[in-house]
Every structure is written in structure tokens, then in C-alpha cells.
Enzyme design. Structure first.
Site, PDB file in Angstrom:
ATOM      1  N   LYS A 134       0.867  -1.185   0.000  1.00  0.00           N
ATOM      2  CA  LYS A 134       0.000   0.000   0.000  1.00  0.00           C
ATOM      3  C   LYS A 134       0.896   1.224   0.000  1.00  0.00           C
ATOM      4  CE  LYS A 134      -1.637   3.100   2.800  1.00  0.00           C
ATOM      5  NZ  LYS A 134      -1.758   4.289   1.951  1.00  0.00           N
ATOM      6  N   GLY A 190       6.755   5.652   8.260  1.00  0.00           N
ATOM      7  CA  GLY A 190       5.910   6.843   8.260  1.00  0.00           C
ATOM      8  C   GLY A 190       6.038   7.582   9.573  1.00  0.00           C
ATOM      9  N   GLY A 229       2.262   5.237  13.093  1.00  0.00           N
ATOM     10  CA  GLY A 229       3.021   4.057  13.505  1.00  0.00           C
ATOM     11  C   GLY A 229       2.442   3.434  14.764  1.00  0.00           C
ATOM     12  N   GLU A 238       9.364   2.035  11.093  1.00  0.00           N
ATOM     13  CA  GLU A 238      10.471   2.946  10.822  1.00  0.00           C
ATOM     14  C   GLU A 238       9.873   4.340  10.869  1.00  0.00           C
ATOM     15  OE1 GLU A 238      13.754   3.169  11.036  1.00  0.00           O
ATOM     16  OE2 GLU A 238      13.527   1.206  10.086  1.00  0.00           O
ATOM     17  N   CYS A 292      13.473  11.176   6.750  1.00  0.00           N
ATOM     18  CA  CYS A 292      13.476  10.803   8.169  1.00  0.00           C
ATOM     19  C   CYS A 292      14.844  11.101   8.736  1.00  0.00           C
ATOM     20  CB  CYS A 292      13.229   9.317   8.369  1.00  0.00           C
ATOM     21  SG  CYS A 292      11.904   8.695   7.411  1.00  0.00           S
ATOM     22  N   GLU A 299       9.378  16.752  15.153  1.00  0.00           N
ATOM     23  CA  GLU A 299       9.748  16.550  13.746  1.00  0.00           C
ATOM     24  C   GLU A 299       8.947  17.498  12.857  1.00  0.00           C
ATOM     25  OE1 GLU A 299       8.766  12.784  11.767  1.00  0.00           O
ATOM     26  OE2 GLU A 299      10.796  12.794  10.934  1.00  0.00           O
TER      27      GLU A 299
HETATM   28  C1  UN1 Z   1      14.175   8.152   4.871  1.00  0.00           C
HETATM   29  O1  UN1 Z   1      14.312   9.340   4.963  1.00  0.00           O
HETATM   30  O2  UN1 Z   1      13.126   7.605   5.226  1.00  0.00           O
HETATM   31  O3  UN1 Z   1      19.991   7.889   4.468  1.00  0.00           O
HETATM   32  C2  UN1 Z   1      15.181   7.241   4.271  1.00  0.00           C
HETATM   33  C3  UN1 Z   1      19.277   8.499   3.683  1.00  0.00           C
HETATM   34  C4  UN1 Z   1      18.561   7.741   2.593  1.00  0.00           C
HETATM   35  C5  UN1 Z   1      17.342   7.076   3.111  1.00  0.00           C
HETATM   36  C6  UN1 Z   1      16.456   7.930   3.927  1.00  0.00           C
HETATM   37  N1  UN1 Z   1      19.465   6.780   2.044  1.00  0.00           N
HETATM   38  O4  UN1 Z   1      19.132   9.685   3.755  1.00  0.00           O
END
Ligand code: UN1
Length: 510
Positions: free
Chosen positions: A177, A230, A235, A252, A286, A386
């Protein structure tokens, strides 16, 4: 002229099929507002169809030897390679990251599929001695079953690739999804992977919202694990729903990733890194650098260098090669980020550069914000929550200990970084920083796919994607005991008598 926009249903058994509900949503280019495609609003019936097909796909796929599965993954990688430019451009159009990042993301997917293809020839278990003679012990890895994956819009190709690559090599079938902001990238990715020749039912995709598709997927009785990337709030819901079913949920989640700068660092290199870490992908990673923790002695110089560099960044349509930073994903995201800038000011923060929404002209149809740097104090909302946008909070600290305690003073723990030329401090920081990833003399983004990726504290539930640990998420360990003694042997019996018996036995044979 009316341009026809392509419509997509659900992807099952290697083809697009109509959703049982005849309703659609649009996916837009966040820089121009252009409608890119229309996707079915999937529902619980579509999920059920997809999972049933995944059950069939699983029965076949798990019986294909892992090295042979690896060959199919390698073909998928090569097919992605062939379409790298096309898919990279699509990422830029639908997600809004600049072209080099769009292509970089596709490269990450290619690399990961290649790496996982090799895993088909490893998938190591253990062998250990047995307590008993003429007995052999080992562990083997078996696929969990059909698994569900719920993926975000910020890496619309590479995050699905991390989850799918690992699940597929493990022998699982998958139902994806994708995020409602980027279903077209996911659709094209799924097509290109599937073209490698996966048996029908191994790969399915159902577009739609979390409540219409995500929740039925988590709750489907045949789904054996859920992998989610997300935000923390969603989460938590995913975890709760999965917990009720007692299935494994891999999460994650967010980050508030710090870069620590010590007085002895080279400020030009720091500036390069911070620009990339904070404003790459418009700060929508993230792993984005969202806190800059600077030791007093370096503060003035670094702020001067950084402000000048940030003001030179060109914001615009990410498809133009000379643009440094694109839009943010949608209107709602823009409002939330602007809201944070406001909060930052109200709680006493000082905007060092940026801080404004970009409107009019080339910006009129998209969601653009100036790259922004705000001086604040540790503990303020903008320095702990965040934001997921191009906003960098700067915090001044006295010394190394102060820096570490500020860095660790948030609920998240994904990525962290320290710039210093003092090797002792660097190694101490590796031990003390509470995060799943730590960089020395590099910003918080840019992880390599063959190392585990994930975080501590509210960032996740402990497992790791990518890297050598990726397949753990999608396999069950089985312990196997093989007794070839031709008699009943019992474990855990009094050592003394067993030692005596065995000694006599061996002496008799001699
Ligand atoms: C993310 O932001 O969810 O290390 C992943 C990084 C990328 C992956 C980020 N290779 O910034």
C-alpha cells in the site's frame, strides 16, 4: 486541449485490474499542480483479493530455491537500471525532489535488489554441537508468509525497494500500500520489478488511504507481518492493530537528527554537509539534519558561512537542472511547516535566514518554502518535534558533554552526526549518541544500503531494514535437531551419568 490522464486500479497477478469501488483520487506534481494520474480508492474487498492472490503466490514462491529467487531479483535490478532515467524523472515529478536525488533514489533501489539477489546464496543459519552423540543441530530461515507493506511518499521507490527486496528474497509474497501522494512511482516500480518474471500473486499493490486499505491489510488473517515507514502517530496505530493480531510489526518512524559541530571542525566542510543534510529533499527525509548543535567557539563563523550559502540556494521546479531545492509534498505539509516556523518565532526563536512562504510567478502552482534556519534553545518545540521540511534549528552549546546531552534530549533516535578532528571525541560520540546511525564528519543523510538502517527510542521497534539484517524482518528461524543415533536420546539429563555412559561406549568401540 484536454490531456487524458491514465487511470490505475489495483495490481494483482501481474496486471492492473479494476477496483471493486469505482472511485478515484488524483496524484499531483507538487511543483506545478499538474495531475499526473488517477488511482482507484482501494477498499477492503480489493485488499482481500490481493491477499488471496498473495496466498497463492506464496505457495509457489517459497518453494523456489533462494538462489533461484535471487536470479529473478537480479533481473528486476537490471530492468530498473534500464529504466533508471525514466523512473528518476517520475520521482522528481511526483515527489518533488531534484533530479539528481530522484535518480539517486532509483540507484538505491537497484543496489539493494542486487545486494538481496546475492543474499539468496547466503541466508545463513547456524550449526552448533549437540548435547548428545550422533545428533546434529542447526537453524534454518523460512519465509513468514504473505506480508503487507505500507510506505511513505518521501522515498516512493527506494523504501518500497528495501521492504520488497528483503521480503522477496526471503520467499514471502507481498501486498504493497503506497502513500496516496506518490502512487505513480510505486506503480511503475512494481511493474518494472514484476516484469523480471515473478510468479503470479507474488507482488500485489492496492492504492488508497490508510483507513480504506492500510487497516484492512494489517487486519487480514492471512497477512503474517507488516512493515511500515511513516510518522509516529500512524506508527502507533499500526503497532496497536498488529499487536491485537499478534503479528510482527516493523516500524520505521520519525527523526530529529542532530549534527554536532565542535570548535575544531573545518567549517567549510561542515557547511557543505549541513546544506545537504538539512535542505536535500527539502528536508523531507526521516534522516534530515533538523538540529545543528554548535559549540560556542565555532558559532559566529559557522552562522556567517551557512547563512550566505543558504541564501544562494535556488528553489524552484526540481525538474530544472540548476535548481537546488524543490517544493514540499502538498498544501497540508506546507501549512504545517509554516506553522512550525511561526511557533519557532513565538517561542523566542530568531530566524537567521528564510522563514517565508514562496508565492507567485514560478511558485504560484506549487508548495514552496524558503530554506530556513532558526536560532533557538534546546527544549523549544521546533528543536524537539519533527517538522519534515526545510527548517533547521540551531542550538548553541558549551562543550562536548553539553552537545551530547542536547543531541540525546529528544524522543527520536534515527541518525546523528558529529564534526570534529579529535579522534577520541569521535569515538566517544559513537558510543554516547542515542541513534541507530551515526556519522563522523558527514551529515545525517545518505545511508548506504548494505548496512542496517533504523533507529532507537520512538523511531522504531528495534528491527533494522536494509543491510545484513534485512531478511530477519521477513523470516522465521527454525531450530532443527537431527538424531541419527537409532535410539531415543534425551537432552538435559544429569551430566555425570551421561559422561560416564559415553566414556564406556567409546572405550568399547575402540
Ligand atoms: C528516509 O528518509 O526515510 O539515508 C530514508 C538516507 C537515505 C534514506 C532515507 N538513504 O538519507
Amino acid at each position: 486541449m484536454v490531456r487524458m490522464v491514465k487511470e490505475f486500479g489495483i495490481f494483482i497477478n501481474g496486471q492492473w485490474t479494476e477496483s471493486s469501488r469505482n472511485e478515484f483520487f488524483e496524484t499531483l506534481n507538487p511543483a506545478t499542480g499538474e495531475v499526473l494520474a488517477r488511482f482507484a480508492r482501494g477498499n477492503a474487498r480489493d485488499v482481500d483479493l490481493a491477499v488471496r492472490s498473495a496466498e497463492k503466490g506464496f505457495r509457489v514462491w517459497k518453494e523456489i530455491p533462494a538462489p533461484m529467487r535471487g536470479e529473478v531479483l537480479l533481473k528486476a535490478a537490471l530492468n530498473l537500471e534500464k529504466h533508471k532515467d525514466e523512473l528518476g524523472l517520475l520521482v522528481t515529478k511526483e515527489m518533488g525532489k531534484i533530479l539528481s536525488e530522484g535518480k539517486g533514489e532509483v540507484q538505491e533501489a537497484i543496489d539493494f535488489f542486487k545486494y538481496m539477489a546475492g543474499e539468496g546464496r547466503r541466508m545463513f543459519g547456524e550449526t552448533t554441537p549437540s548435547e548428545l552423540p550422533d545428533k546434529f543441530n542447526m537453524t534454518v530461515r523460512l519465509p513468514k508468509g504473505p506480508v503487507g507493506m505500507i510506505t511513505p511518499w518521501n522515498f516512493p521507490v527506494s523504501i518500497p525497494s528495501w521492504k520488497m527486496g528483503a521480503a522477496l528474497i526471503a520467499g514471502c509474497s507481498i501486498v504493497l500500500k503506497p502513500a496516496t501522494d506518490t502512487p505513480l512511482c510505486a506503480a511503475r516500480f512494481v511493474e518494472l520489478v514484476d516484469e523480471a518474471g515473478f510468479p503470479p500473486g507474488v507482488i500485489s499493490m492496492v492504492p488508497g488511504s490508510g483507513s480504506d486499505v492500510g487497516s484492512p491489510l494489517i487486519n487480514h488473517p492471512s497477512i503474517r507481518a507488516i512493515s511500515f515507514t511513516g510518522g509516529v502517530a500512524t506508527g502507533r496505530e499500526v503497532y496497536t492493530e498488529g499487536a491485537k493480531r499478534l503479528i510482527q510489526v516493523h516500524l520505521e518512524l520519525g527523526g530529529k537528527n542532530p549534527v554536532i559541530v565542535m570548535d575544531d571542525a573545518n567549517m567549510d566542510i561542515v557547511a557543505d554537509g549541513v546544506l545537504f543534510g538539512a535542505f536535500g529533499t527539502s528536508g523531507q527525509r526521516c534522516t534530515a539534519t533538523s538540529r545543528l548543535i554548535v559549540q560556542e567557539g565555532a558559532y559566529r563563523k559557522l552562522m556567517d558561512v551557512l547563512t550566505a550559502r543558504i541564501e544562494k540556494l535556488k528553489v524552484g521546479n526540481p525538474a530544472d537542472v540548476d535548481v537546488d531545492m524543490g517544493p514540499v509534498i502538498n498544501r497540508k505539509a506546507k501549512d504545517s511547516i509554516m506553522g512550525y516556523i511561526d511557533i519557532g518565532k513565538k517561542e523566542g526563536g530568531k530566524v537567521l535566514t528564510g522563514g517565508e512562504s514562496l508565492e507567485g510567478g514560478v511558485y504560484s502552482r506549487g508548495n514552496f518554502i524558503q530554506p530556513t534556519m532558526i536560532e533557538t534553545k534546546h527544549g523549544s518545540r521546533i528543536s524537539t518535534e519533527e517538522i519534515f521540511g526545510p527548517v533547521l534549528s540551531v542550538i548553541r552549546v558549551r562543550d562536548f558533554d553539553d552537545a551530547i546531552s542536547v543531541a540525546n534530549g529528544v524522543q527520536y533516535g534515527l541518525s546523528s552526526a558529529i564534526y570534529t578532528r579529535d579522534v577520541n571525541r569521535a569515538f566517544k560520540a559513537i558510543r554516547l549518541l542515542e541513534s541507530g546511525i551515526t556519522y563522523i564528519n558527514a551529515p545525517t543523510i545518505g545511508a548506504e544500503i548494505h548496512l542496517p538502517f533504523g533507529g532507537v527510542k520512538s523511531t522504531g521497534t528495534g528491527g533494522r531494514e536494509a543491510g545484513s539484517s534485512a531478511i530477519e524482518e521477513f523470516t522465521e528461524l527454525k531450530s532443527v535437531f537431527i538424531d541419527y543415533s537409532d535410539r531415543l536420546q534425551k537432552a538435559q539429563i544429569d551430566t555425570e551419568s551421561r559422561l560416564r555412559e559415553r566414556t564406556e561406549e567409546v572405550e568399547k568401540q575402540a
